[in-house]
Motif scaffolding. Sequence first.
Motif, PDB file in Angstrom:
ATOM      1  N   LYS A 219      33.443  27.153 -15.095  1.00 27.37           N
ATOM      2  CA  LYS A 219      33.404  26.684 -16.461  1.00 27.37           C
ATOM      3  C   LYS A 219      34.948  26.597 -17.293  1.00 27.37           C
ATOM      4  O   LYS A 219      35.053  25.819 -18.026  1.00 27.37           O
ATOM      5  N   THR A 220      35.268  27.606 -17.429  1.00 33.40           N
ATOM      6  CA  THR A 220      36.286  27.828 -18.363  1.00 33.40           C
ATOM      7  C   THR A 220      37.528  26.698 -17.869  1.00 33.40           C
ATOM      8  O   THR A 220      38.323  26.212 -18.814  1.00 33.40           O
ATOM      9  N   ALA A 221      37.871  26.807 -16.594  1.00 34.95           N
ATOM     10  CA  ALA A 221      38.767  25.722 -16.184  1.00 34.95           C
ATOM     11  C   ALA A 221      38.487  24.344 -16.549  1.00 34.95           C
ATOM     12  O   ALA A 221      39.248  23.553 -16.860  1.00 34.95           O
ATOM     13  N   LEU A 222      37.201  24.191 -16.285  1.00 35.13           N
ATOM     14  CA  LEU A 222      36.518  22.665 -16.558  1.00 35.13           C
ATOM     15  C   LEU A 222      36.877  22.594 -17.978  1.00 35.13           C
ATOM     16  O   LEU A 222      37.112  21.412 -18.349  1.00 35.13           O
ATOM     17  N   MET A 223      36.502  23.387 -18.996  1.00 33.88           N
ATOM     18  CA  MET A 223      36.684  23.015 -20.259  1.00 33.88           C
ATOM     19  C   MET A 223      38.229  22.850 -20.847  1.00 33.88           C
ATOM     20  O   MET A 223      38.582  22.062 -21.684  1.00 33.88           O
ATOM     21  N   ASP A 224      39.123  23.870 -20.178  1.00 39.27           N
ATOM     22  CA  ASP A 224      40.528  23.810 -20.323  1.00 39.27           C
ATOM     23  C   ASP A 224      40.893  22.405 -19.789  1.00 39.27           C
ATOM     24  O   ASP A 224      41.758  21.774 -20.688  1.00 39.27           O
ATOM     25  N   LYS A 225      40.475  22.212 -18.885  1.00 40.27           N
ATOM     26  CA  LYS A 225      41.082  20.806 -18.274  1.00 40.27           C
ATOM     27  C   LYS A 225      40.694  19.566 -18.971  1.00 40.27           C
ATOM     28  O   LYS A 225      41.386  18.622 -19.260  1.00 40.27           O
ATOM     29  N   LEU A 226      39.556  19.503 -19.151  1.00 45.42           N
ATOM     30  CA  LEU A 226      38.957  18.132 -19.529  1.00 45.42           C
ATOM     31  C   LEU A 226      38.490  18.429 -21.184  1.00 45.42           C
ATOM     32  O   LEU A 226      38.569  17.297 -21.716  1.00 45.42           O
ATOM     33  N   GLY A 227      38.609  19.509 -21.535  1.00 45.89           N
ATOM     34  CA  GLY A 227      38.331  19.536 -23.099  1.00 45.89           C
ATOM     35  C   GLY A 227      39.307  19.126 -24.045  1.00 45.89           C
ATOM     36  O   GLY A 227      40.357  19.087 -23.549  1.00 45.89           O
ATOM     37  N   GLN A 228      39.327  18.533 -25.213  1.00 45.76           N
ATOM     38  CA  GLN A 228      40.121  18.223 -26.279  1.00 45.76           C
ATOM     39  C   GLN A 228      40.270  19.347 -27.209  1.00 45.76           C
ATOM     40  O   GLN A 228      38.952  19.738 -27.664  1.00 45.76           O
ATOM     41  N   LYS A 229      41.221  19.450 -27.768  1.00 41.19           N
ATOM     42  CA  LYS A 229      41.207  20.399 -28.769  1.00 41.19           C
ATOM     43  C   LYS A 229      41.541  19.619 -30.100  1.00 41.19           C
ATOM     44  O   LYS A 229      42.176  18.465 -30.137  1.00 41.19           O
ATOM     45  N   ARG A 230      41.032  19.956 -31.296  1.00 48.48           N
ATOM     46  CA  ARG A 230      41.259  19.346 -32.295  1.00 48.48           C
ATOM     47  C   ARG A 230      41.748  20.208 -33.497  1.00 48.48           C
ATOM     48  O   ARG A 230      41.486  21.382 -33.828  1.00 48.48           O
ATOM     49  N   LEU A 231      42.849  19.792 -34.360  1.00 47.46           N
ATOM     50  CA  LEU A 231      43.654  20.440 -35.328  1.00 47.46           C
ATOM     51  C   LEU A 231      43.271  19.504 -36.446  1.00 47.46           C
ATOM     52  O   LEU A 231      43.527  18.417 -36.487  1.00 47.46           O
ATOM     53  N   THR A 232      42.817  20.109 -37.480  1.00 47.96           N
ATOM     54  CA  THR A 232      42.409  19.736 -38.626  1.00 47.96           C
ATOM     55  C   THR A 232      43.403  20.022 -39.694  1.00 47.96           C
ATOM     56  O   THR A 232      43.643  21.381 -40.030  1.00 47.96           O
ATOM     57  N   VAL A 233      43.996  19.266 -40.613  1.00 53.00           N
ATOM     58  CA  VAL A 233      45.146  19.668 -41.508  1.00 53.00           C
ATOM     59  C   VAL A 233      44.589  19.294 -42.787  1.00 53.00           C
ATOM     60  O   VAL A 233      44.595  18.161 -42.844  1.00 53.00           O
TER      61      VAL A 233
END
Length: 314
Positions: A219-233
């Motif tokens: 699960k964690t690999a999947l979320m790292d690989k396919l997940g996107q991160k969002r940075l809100t400034v």
Amino acid sequence: MTASVIDIAGLYKTYDNGFSALADVNLAIDRGEIFALLGPNGAGKTTLINTVCGIVTPTAGTIHVNGHDALRDFRAARACIGLVPQELTVEPFAKVAATTKFSRGLFGKPRDDAHIERVLRDLSLWDKRDNSNRELSGGMKRRVMIAKALSHQPDVLFLDEPTAGVDVELRRSMWNVVRGLRDRGVTIVLTTHYLEEAELMADRIGVIRDGHIALVDDKTALMDKLGQKRLTVRLSTPLDRVPDRLADYDLALAGDGHALVYTYGRDGDAPVRALFDDLSRAGVAWSDVDTDQSSLEEIFVDLIGRTDDTESSP
Ligand SMILES: Nc1ncnc2c1ncn2[C@@H]1O[C@H](COP(=O)(O)OP(=O)(O)OP(=O)(O)O)[C@@H](O)[C@H]1O
Ligand SMILES: [Mg+2]
């Protein structure tokens, strides 16, 4: 002896009407893990579980449970498995404790009232032990099904949509039950349509689609690989458009121009530092930052969507 408790190889199921529900499924379930099987309606989740549990006869392929051939040595294989089917089936007039004890007897196990009591207490059914099933709520009936499935102390528990129609509080308590079982060494395979459930519970995730296993991963690999991160400034002064200097970044304005949202992370390291350098070069002043990650739900929808794209392209 391998680490896997279930081994599925080259499994096919074509139903009598010619419908191919499983095609070349290969899957190994590790001992002691919580494995979540995800897929849209009709993907083949229940068919797959039912072939392992001997309810559906596969057209081709092999299944081993604890080393027992599930087709040739069905009884030995089945004795290692507890199944909570998707459809609720409880005898309306049977009493909770009696029906649980009876299930144990069906597997030829000697009477063990202490075990039955533990199971019923774990599932918060002990107070209802002398009630008949028809006197229970839907969520309680589902827990009776789990109690029955655990009555013979199986090594592997299959939960086909265990929390469908179960309220939030009860769902949480069932998650605790499932984690407790895992901690006691029971392997859990569950299907769910609540992605949050898989995200919280699963060690590994398998995605099935149109009878094919599309993906299996931690699960964690999947979320790292396919997940996107969002940075809100958060901006000190609102903008009406993204400055041209920042055109190379995947940026969007939000909150009426009071925030810039930067999406990154799918392909390796994010140039966050470079973004901040470029922000100051562009004269953009900011007051605060926030980050979050896409949920498994977003990943899943994206994954299923992308498979659609592949299929529809020539
Ligand atoms: N007895 C049957 N005869 C013919 N086709 C069947 C039979 N049982 C299931 N199917 C078909 O096989 C496919 C897979 O069904 P299955 O119940 O395994 O899906 P599922 O992934 O469990 O879906 P859901 O999320 O709705 O529970 C579906 O297209 C279904 O119509
Ligand atoms: Mg199903």
